[in-house]
Scaffold this motif. Sequence first.
Motif, PDB file in Angstrom:
ATOM      1  N   LEU A   1       0.845  -1.196   0.000  1.00  0.00           N
ATOM      2  CA  LEU A   1       0.000   0.000   0.000  1.00  0.00           C
ATOM      3  C   LEU A   1       0.880   1.244   0.000  1.00  0.00           C
ATOM      4  O   LEU A   1       1.837   1.337   0.775  1.00  0.00           O
ATOM      5  CB  LEU A   1      -0.939  -0.005   1.213  1.00  0.00           C
ATOM      6  N   VAL A   2       0.566   2.202  -0.851  1.00  0.00           N
ATOM      7  CA  VAL A   2       1.398   3.393  -1.011  1.00  0.00           C
ATOM      8  C   VAL A   2       1.548   4.143   0.310  1.00  0.00           C
ATOM      9  O   VAL A   2       2.651   4.478   0.731  1.00  0.00           O
ATOM     10  CB  VAL A   2       0.797   4.325  -2.091  1.00  0.00           C
ATOM     11  N   VAL A   3       0.448   4.415   0.961  1.00  0.00           N
ATOM     12  CA  VAL A   3       0.480   5.073   2.265  1.00  0.00           C
ATOM     13  C   VAL A   3       0.076   4.024   3.295  1.00  0.00           C
ATOM     14  O   VAL A   3      -1.082   3.920   3.662  1.00  0.00           O
ATOM     15  CB  VAL A   3      -0.476   6.277   2.311  1.00  0.00           C
ATOM     16  N   SER A   4       1.029   3.227   3.726  1.00  0.00           N
ATOM     17  CA  SER A   4       0.707   2.117   4.609  1.00  0.00           C
ATOM     18  C   SER A   4       0.584   2.580   6.056  1.00  0.00           C
ATOM     19  O   SER A   4       1.321   3.461   6.501  1.00  0.00           O
ATOM     20  CB  SER A   4       1.767   1.028   4.503  1.00  0.00           C
ATOM     21  N   PRO A   5      -0.359   1.992   6.795  1.00  0.00           N
ATOM     22  CA  PRO A   5      -0.509   2.341   8.209  1.00  0.00           C
ATOM     23  C   PRO A   5       0.709   1.895   9.012  1.00  0.00           C
ATOM     24  O   PRO A   5       1.327   0.876   8.707  1.00  0.00           O
ATOM     25  CB  PRO A   5      -1.754   1.548   8.644  1.00  0.00           C
ATOM     26  N   ALA A   6       1.028   2.667  10.031  1.00  0.00           N
ATOM     27  CA  ALA A   6       2.211   2.365  10.838  1.00  0.00           C
ATOM     28  C   ALA A   6       1.972   1.177  11.763  1.00  0.00           C
ATOM     29  O   ALA A   6       2.830   0.323  11.917  1.00  0.00           O
ATOM     30  CB  ALA A   6       2.597   3.585  11.661  1.00  0.00           C
ATOM     31  N   ARG A   7       0.801   1.135  12.385  1.00  0.00           N
ATOM     32  CA  ARG A   7       0.522   0.084  13.365  1.00  0.00           C
ATOM     33  C   ARG A   7      -0.875  -0.475  13.164  1.00  0.00           C
ATOM     34  O   ARG A   7      -1.747   0.183  12.617  1.00  0.00           O
ATOM     35  CB  ARG A   7       0.608   0.641  14.787  1.00  0.00           C
ATOM     36  N   PHE A   8      -1.075  -1.682  13.683  1.00  0.00           N
ATOM     37  CA  PHE A   8      -2.386  -2.316  13.691  1.00  0.00           C
ATOM     38  C   PHE A   8      -2.710  -2.756  15.103  1.00  0.00           C
ATOM     39  O   PHE A   8      -1.823  -3.147  15.858  1.00  0.00           O
ATOM     40  CB  PHE A   8      -2.403  -3.557  12.780  1.00  0.00           C
TER      41      PHE A   8
END
Length: 194
Positions: free
Chosen positions: A172-179
Amino acid sequence: METAFALTGKGYVLLAADTTAVHSIIKVKTDVDKIKELSPCLLMAYSGEPGDTVQFAEYIERNIRLYHIRNNFPLRPPSAASWIRRSLADSLRSRKPYSVNLLLGGYDTSTYMPHLYWMDYFGTLAEVPFAAHGYGSYFTLSLLDKYHDPEATVEEGIATLKRCIDEVSKRLVVSPARFKVKIVDKDGVREIEL
């Protein structure tokens, strides 16, 4: 760029959601919990418009608690899913509809079965073995389709979830930092650290 996904296994449901709050192209926060505990055996992961999601999640949480107080027993997952779907459908036909997509996971203590429901902002409801919402769903649904096993242990389910998180982070281009990952099973709801 919100992402939420979930899967069922042998006696459990795992839900994962990113912890990023964004506004347009600006990252506002990175510690948002987008998985709401509705009852001792019911979780809801939500995504959509920021104001709508929080308001709708709190509305659902409080009404399910009110049902528990009035009737001395909690709503079972199929009943809760139907009521939430009806609430979304009613709001769609009002002047101020909620723009919220949901993943509802629960453990039915009377039948000892896990349930996972996929809902969108139109009020569409489907019971599914695995599900995803948001931009990350373009990558995770194929992985879940390949690796999901309805008889998987919790460890195997977590391994599948880690694959999904790694794929979203990589592609993903703007990937989330944490889940944030939570599980619901016969022992109730708890958070899992990856």
